[in-house]
Design a protein around this motif. Structure first.
Motif, PDB file in Angstrom:
ATOM      1  N   ALA A  10       0.858  -1.181   0.000  1.00 49.76           N
ATOM      2  CA  ALA A  10       0.000   0.000   0.000  1.00 49.76           C
ATOM      3  C   ALA A  10       0.895   1.231   0.000  1.00 49.76           C
ATOM      4  O   ALA A  10       1.890   1.277   0.729  1.00 49.76           O
ATOM      5  CB  ALA A  10      -0.912  -0.003   1.214  1.00 49.76           C
ATOM      6  N   ILE A  11       0.549   2.231  -0.811  1.00 48.12           N
ATOM      7  CA  ILE A  11       1.399   3.408  -0.969  1.00 48.12           C
ATOM      8  C   ILE A  11       0.534   4.656  -0.882  1.00 48.12           C
ATOM      9  O   ILE A  11      -0.343   4.868  -1.724  1.00 48.12           O
ATOM     10  CB  ILE A  11       2.146   3.382  -2.316  1.00 48.12           C
ATOM     11  N   THR A  12       0.752   5.473   0.142  1.00 47.15           N
ATOM     12  CA  THR A  12       0.061   6.757   0.204  1.00 47.15           C
ATOM     13  C   THR A  12       0.828   7.762  -0.660  1.00 47.15           C
ATOM     14  O   THR A  12       2.035   7.642  -0.858  1.00 47.15           O
ATOM     15  CB  THR A  12      -0.040   7.288   1.639  1.00 47.15           C
ATOM     16  N   GLY A  13       0.104   8.754  -1.173  1.00 46.25           N
ATOM     17  CA  GLY A  13       0.748   9.708  -2.069  1.00 46.25           C
ATOM     18  C   GLY A  13       1.212   9.043  -3.348  1.00 46.25           C
ATOM     19  O   GLY A  13       2.224   9.437  -3.933  1.00 46.25           O
ATOM     20  N   ALA A  14       0.456   8.037  -3.813  1.00 51.58           N
ATOM     21  CA  ALA A  14       0.898   7.229  -4.950  1.00 51.58           C
ATOM     22  C   ALA A  14       0.965   8.025  -6.245  1.00 51.58           C
ATOM     23  O   ALA A  14       1.641   7.616  -7.189  1.00 51.58           O
ATOM     24  CB  ALA A  14      -0.019   6.019  -5.116  1.00 51.58           C
ATOM     25  N   ASN A  15       0.271   9.152  -6.331  1.00 50.04           N
ATOM     26  CA  ASN A  15       0.363  10.014  -7.508  1.00 50.04           C
ATOM     27  C   ASN A  15       1.580  10.922  -7.471  1.00 50.04           C
ATOM     28  O   ASN A  15       1.904  11.576  -8.462  1.00 50.04           O
ATOM     29  CB  ASN A  15      -0.888  10.897  -7.630  1.00 50.04           C
ATOM     30  N   GLY A  16       2.234  11.002  -6.320  1.00 50.75           N
ATOM     31  CA  GLY A  16       3.339  11.932  -6.153  1.00 50.75           C
ATOM     32  C   GLY A  16       4.637  11.422  -6.744  1.00 50.75           C
ATOM     33  O   GLY A  16       4.726  10.304  -7.276  1.00 50.75           O
ATOM     34  N   PHE A  17       5.678  12.208  -6.613  1.00 48.26           N
ATOM     35  CA  PHE A  17       6.968  11.914  -7.239  1.00 48.26           C
ATOM     36  C   PHE A  17       7.547  10.595  -6.725  1.00 48.26           C
ATOM     37  O   PHE A  17       7.888   9.695  -7.498  1.00 48.26           O
ATOM     38  CB  PHE A  17       7.926  13.079  -6.976  1.00 48.26           C
ATOM     39  N   VAL A  18       7.653  10.463  -5.400  1.00 46.56           N
ATOM     40  CA  VAL A  18       8.177   9.231  -4.811  1.00 46.56           C
ATOM     41  C   VAL A  18       7.150   8.109  -4.923  1.00 46.56           C
ATOM     42  O   VAL A  18       7.498   6.959  -5.219  1.00 46.56           O
ATOM     43  CB  VAL A  18       8.583   9.458  -3.349  1.00 46.56           C
ATOM     44  N   GLY A  19       5.886   8.428  -4.681  1.00 44.08           N
ATOM     45  CA  GLY A  19       4.842   7.413  -4.723  1.00 44.08           C
ATOM     46  C   GLY A  19       4.762   6.720  -6.067  1.00 44.08           C
ATOM     47  O   GLY A  19       4.641   5.490  -6.148  1.00 44.08           O
ATOM     48  N   ARG A  20       4.820   7.486  -7.163  1.00 44.42           N
ATOM     49  CA  ARG A  20       4.765   6.900  -8.507  1.00 44.42           C
ATOM     50  C   ARG A  20       5.921   5.928  -8.723  1.00 44.42           C
ATOM     51  O   ARG A  20       5.748   4.847  -9.296  1.00 44.42           O
ATOM     52  CB  ARG A  20       4.815   7.990  -9.581  1.00 44.42           C
ATOM     53  N   ALA A  21       7.103   6.326  -8.267  1.00 45.19           N
ATOM     54  CA  ALA A  21       8.269   5.455  -8.435  1.00 45.19           C
ATOM     55  C   ALA A  21       8.130   4.179  -7.614  1.00 45.19           C
ATOM     56  O   ALA A  21       8.553   3.102  -8.051  1.00 45.19           O
ATOM     57  CB  ALA A  21       9.540   6.208  -8.034  1.00 45.19           C
ATOM     58  N   CYS A  22       7.534   4.286  -6.422  1.00 48.09           N
ATOM     59  CA  CYS A  22       7.321   3.095  -5.594  1.00 48.09           C
ATOM     60  C   CYS A  22       6.313   2.150  -6.239  1.00 48.09           C
ATOM     61  O   CYS A  22       6.481   0.928  -6.214  1.00 48.09           O
ATOM     62  CB  CYS A  22       6.854   3.505  -4.199  1.00 48.09           C
ATOM     63  N   VAL A  23       5.241   2.710  -6.817  1.00 47.81           N
ATOM     64  CA  VAL A  23       4.273   1.876  -7.535  1.00 47.81           C
ATOM     65  C   VAL A  23       4.965   1.138  -8.668  1.00 47.81           C
ATOM     66  O   VAL A  23       4.806  -0.082  -8.847  1.00 47.81           O
ATOM     67  CB  VAL A  23       3.102   2.729  -8.072  1.00 47.81           C
ATOM     68  N   VAL A 178      18.280  14.664  -1.074  1.00 52.28           N
ATOM     69  CA  VAL A 178      17.454  15.438  -2.004  1.00 52.28           C
ATOM     70  C   VAL A 178      17.044  14.522  -3.160  1.00 52.28           C
ATOM     71  O   VAL A 178      17.886  14.069  -3.926  1.00 52.28           O
ATOM     72  CB  VAL A 178      18.220  16.660  -2.523  1.00 52.28           C
ATOM     73  N   ILE A 179      15.753  14.246  -3.269  1.00 58.07           N
ATOM     74  CA  ILE A 179      15.270  13.270  -4.238  1.00 58.07           C
ATOM     75  C   ILE A 179      15.133  13.944  -5.607  1.00 58.07           C
ATOM     76  O   ILE A 179      14.489  14.984  -5.740  1.00 58.07           O
ATOM     77  CB  ILE A 179      13.932  12.676  -3.777  1.00 58.07           C
ATOM     78  N   TRP A 180      15.732  13.316  -6.606  1.00 57.88           N
ATOM     79  CA  TRP A 180      15.720  13.880  -7.954  1.00 57.88           C
ATOM     80  C   TRP A 180      15.374  12.772  -8.945  1.00 57.88           C
ATOM     81  O   TRP A 180      15.343  11.592  -8.600  1.00 57.88           O
ATOM     82  CB  TRP A 180      17.061  14.514  -8.288  1.00 57.88           C
ATOM     83  N   GLY A 181      15.085  13.166 -10.169  1.00 58.33           N
ATOM     84  CA  GLY A 181      14.731  12.198 -11.194  1.00 58.33           C
ATOM     85  C   GLY A 181      13.949  12.856 -12.309  1.00 58.33           C
ATOM     86  O   GLY A 181      13.955  14.092 -12.449  1.00 58.33           O
ATOM     87  N   PRO A 182      13.257  12.073 -13.136  1.00 59.19           N
ATOM     88  CA  PRO A 182      12.535  12.627 -14.284  1.00 59.19           C
ATOM     89  C   PRO A 182      11.557  13.724 -13.876  1.00 59.19           C
ATOM     90  O   PRO A 182      10.728  13.547 -12.985  1.00 59.19           O
ATOM     91  CB  PRO A 182      11.790  11.405 -14.843  1.00 59.19           C
ATOM     92  N   GLY A 183      11.672  14.871 -14.522  1.00 60.54           N
ATOM     93  CA  GLY A 183      10.823  16.007 -14.190  1.00 60.54           C
ATOM     94  C   GLY A 183      11.316  16.819 -13.007  1.00 60.54           C
ATOM     95  O   GLY A 183      10.755  17.865 -12.689  1.00 60.54           O
ATOM     96  N   ARG A 184      12.360  16.341 -12.371  1.00 58.79           N
ATOM     97  CA  ARG A 184      12.911  17.043 -11.208  1.00 58.79           C
ATOM     98  C   ARG A 184      14.431  16.851 -11.202  1.00 58.79           C
ATOM     99  O   ARG A 184      15.015  16.293 -10.281  1.00 58.79           O
ATOM    100  CB  ARG A 184      12.285  16.500  -9.918  1.00 58.79           C
ATOM    101  N   SER A 185      15.049  17.326 -12.282  1.00 59.85           N
ATOM    102  CA  SER A 185      16.491  17.127 -12.428  1.00 59.85           C
ATOM    103  C   SER A 185      17.296  18.095 -11.577  1.00 59.85           C
ATOM    104  O   SER A 185      18.446  17.815 -11.226  1.00 59.85           O
ATOM    105  CB  SER A 185      16.892  17.294 -13.900  1.00 59.85           C
ATOM    106  N   TRP A 186      16.716  19.261 -11.267  1.00 57.79           N
ATOM    107  CA  TRP A 186      17.404  20.288 -10.491  1.00 57.79           C
ATOM    108  C   TRP A 186      17.146  20.050  -9.007  1.00 57.79           C
ATOM    109  O   TRP A 186      16.332  19.199  -8.631  1.00 57.79           O
ATOM    110  CB  TRP A 186      16.929  21.670 -10.924  1.00 57.79           C
ATOM    111  N   HIS A 187      17.809  20.797  -8.150  1.00 57.31           N
ATOM    112  CA  HIS A 187      17.636  20.616  -6.706  1.00 57.31           C
ATOM    113  C   HIS A 187      17.853  21.949  -6.007  1.00 57.31           C
ATOM    114  O   HIS A 187      18.343  22.917  -6.604  1.00 57.31           O
ATOM    115  CB  HIS A 187      18.616  19.563  -6.172  1.00 57.31           C
TER     116      HIS A 187
END
Length: 326
Positions: A10-23, A178-187
């Motif tokens: 189960a993943i809360t915030g599943a639409n979010g940046f980290v949540g999508r990656a966990c799904v 600092v979590i980065w990845g697709p759509g969030r390359s900067w920090h």
């Protein structure tokens, strides 16, 4: 560390940046997912029979009951829902109230909890330049409200960990960089913009980056593994600010114009401002400046590697992969 067992994630915030990656990581491993989101599910989930969607606002009065009822008998819950900014009202609602809902739901339907926390909970005022930030680094003092901490986001994450302490007795607290990845390359730890000029504060010292795919792998493994444990999650290949700039400009073409100011010089200027700094942006305030810009090292532990494995690629390789997947 206990044996891994197959279960529903189960993943809360599943639409979010980290949540999508966990799904995505859970489904890559063939694990069924209960995706908990405030809004409509992502279109790409529609054809995946392994994903069950629960539309639920974790701040609603009945949310704890609904979440408890939705959790399967064999489940682990990754709590990734939270406000990422410094807005006190949104932190109170989307981080603290939502976490209270998770706590109350797990009292009814006990499940292993994996909390996505943050390195922001560490007290960098207790470190000197060049030292290592580890799981043994002292935490910031417990604030009465998020706004009473070094910054509101750090205060909310510190209070969130305390709020969920009971539920984490057999769970995991992950403190990513600092979590980065697709759509969030900067920090946010690089410096600041002055019109078209980007000012980097200090080009040396490691950046505590954590690629979202690395965080997701650690979270999914933790969800399948008996705890308890607290683990920092950083990329193994951690660039300096100068190296980050070169790689980002090569992949994205910006920032076009950059200058660097030594950390010591900027810190000295912020210190001279004294009480006036409290009325200025965060990088003029000594405690916030230290938390975001002080050159430190960020070693990963053996436990981090047992949860998340080795990096998928070098830093430059991850930057190129990130650009290609956007």
């Amino acid at each position: 560390m206990g044996e891994m067992t197959a279960l529903t994630i189960a993943i809360t915030g599943a639409n979010g940046f980290v949540g999508r990656a966990c799904v995505a990581e859970a489904r890559r491993q063939g694990l069924p997912v209960l995706a908990v989101t405030r809004s409509t599910p992502l279109p790409q989930w529609a054809d995946d029979a392994g994903i069950t969607h629960l539309r639920l606002d974790l701040t609603d009065a009945e949310a704890a009951q609904r979440l408890a009822e939705a959790l399967p008998d064999s489940a682990a819950l990754i709590h990734a829902a939270a406000h990422l900014g410094d807005d006190p009202e949104r932190l109170a609602r989307d981080t603290m109230t939502a976490s209270a809902t998770v706590r109350d739901a797990l009292r009814v339907r006990p499940s292993r909890l994996v909390l996505i926390s943050s390195l922001a909970v560490y007290d960098t005022d207790r470190l000197a330049p060049g030292e290592a930030m580890t799981e043994a680094t002292p935490l910031i003092p417990m604030p009465s409200t998020p706004a009473n901490a070094r910054d509101a986001y750090a205060g909310a994450k510190r209070m969130q960990e305390a709020l969920l302490a009971e539920a984490l007795r057999d769970g995991w607290t992950l403190r990513p960089g600092v979590i980065w990845g697709p759509g969030r390359s900067w920090h946010a730890l690089q410096g600041f913009w002055a019109s078209k000029l980007f000012v980097t504060i200090g080009s040396e010292g490691e950046l505590p980056l954590a690629h979202v795919d690395h965080v997701a792998r650690a979270a999914i493994t933790a969800a399948q593994t008996s705890g308890p444990g607290t683990v920092n999650v950083f990329d193994d290949d951690r660039p300096t600010r100068a190296r980050f700039l070169r790689a980002h400009k090569r992949c994205y073409g910006w920032p076009r114009i950059n200058t660097s100011v030594p950390y010591g010089a900027w810190a000295g200027m912020a210190g001279v401002l004294g009480p006036l700094s409290a009325k200025l942006p965060g990088l003029f305030q000594p405690s916030i400046l230290r938390a975001r810009m002080m050159p430190l090292t960020y070693p990963n532990t053996a436990l981090r590697h047992r949860l998340g494995g080795e990096d998928i690629d070098s830093f430059e390789g991850m930057m190129a992969r990130t650009k290609e997947s956007e």
